[in-house]
Design a protein around this motif. Structure first.
Motif: not given
Length: 201
Positions: A167-170, A172-183, A190-198
């Motif tokens: 997402w961050f390479s597509k 670039s205005n996004t600074k952070s991504m909050t991911v809520n995961l339920l399995t 988890e909070v992702l950013n341009a340096e932490r993409v997984s």
């Protein structure tokens, strides 16, 4: 209907701390640079819902006005319709079965994809959504956003243990991504950013 159900399921299932954070976020001001992603497993299905401020995706939060803005808008819609370029799920084989990209920047574009337009123009979709969104977007300063929903069918969902994003390479205005995961085996945020993409779970 599905995105709402997904958000409710995530909200009910995550820990008290995460839920408190969710509640806080839902009441704070619309924040540019922050994207929210809900990922939920339902049997062999993986459901992904992304909510992103227009500023993160196209750089503005109103209906596109100039030729440049219209081009950016169309490019963004095209990109959001290519989830394989935005998200990856390691160690599992998942096939995309359904996708929906909507937005509140412009009433004319809040249906699924371009080819679905004519179909939806004649039902209550446009009359209902357009009035609602216009009132919200323009009278309240135009906090337009994009919502994308992707449903995958996975043959070996039990092997899923990593989520990654481009997402961050597509966008670039996004600074952070909050991911809520339920399995079946984990519920986490988890909070992702341009340096932490997984992240692994």
């Amino acid at each position: 209907m599905k995105p709402t159900i997904l958000a409710v399921v995530i909200g009910m299932a995550v820990s008290t701390n995460v839920l408190a954070n969710e509640e806080f976020r839902s009441h704070e001001a619309h924040v540019h640079g922050k994207v929210e992603v809900n990922i939920a497993q339902d049997g062999q299905e993986l459901l992904v819902e992304v909510t992103a401020p227009g500023a993160d995706v196209v750089g503005f939060e109103h209906a596109p006005k100039t030729a440049e803005q219209k081009a950016l808008f169309e490019q963004a819609i095209a990109q959001l319709n290519k989830p394989e370029e935005l998200f990856g799920f390691n160690n599992t084989s998942c096939t995309l079965k359904f996708k929906s990209v909507t937005n509140t920047l412009e009433g004319d574009h809040d249906d699924h994809e371009g080819h679905d337009h004519a179909e939806h123009d004649h039902d209550d979709h446009e009359g209902h959504d357009h009035a609602e969104h216009e009132g919200h977007d323009h009278s309240e300063g135009g906090h337009g956003e994009f919502t994308a929903e992707y449903h995958y069918q996975c043959s070996d969902i039990a092997n899923l243990n990593t989520v990654n994003t481009q997402w961050f390479s597509k966008f670039s205005n996004t600074k952070s991504m909050t991911v809520n995961l339920l399995t079946d085996s984990v519920q986490t945020q988890e909070v992702l950013n341009a340096e932490r993409v997984s992240f692994r779970f």
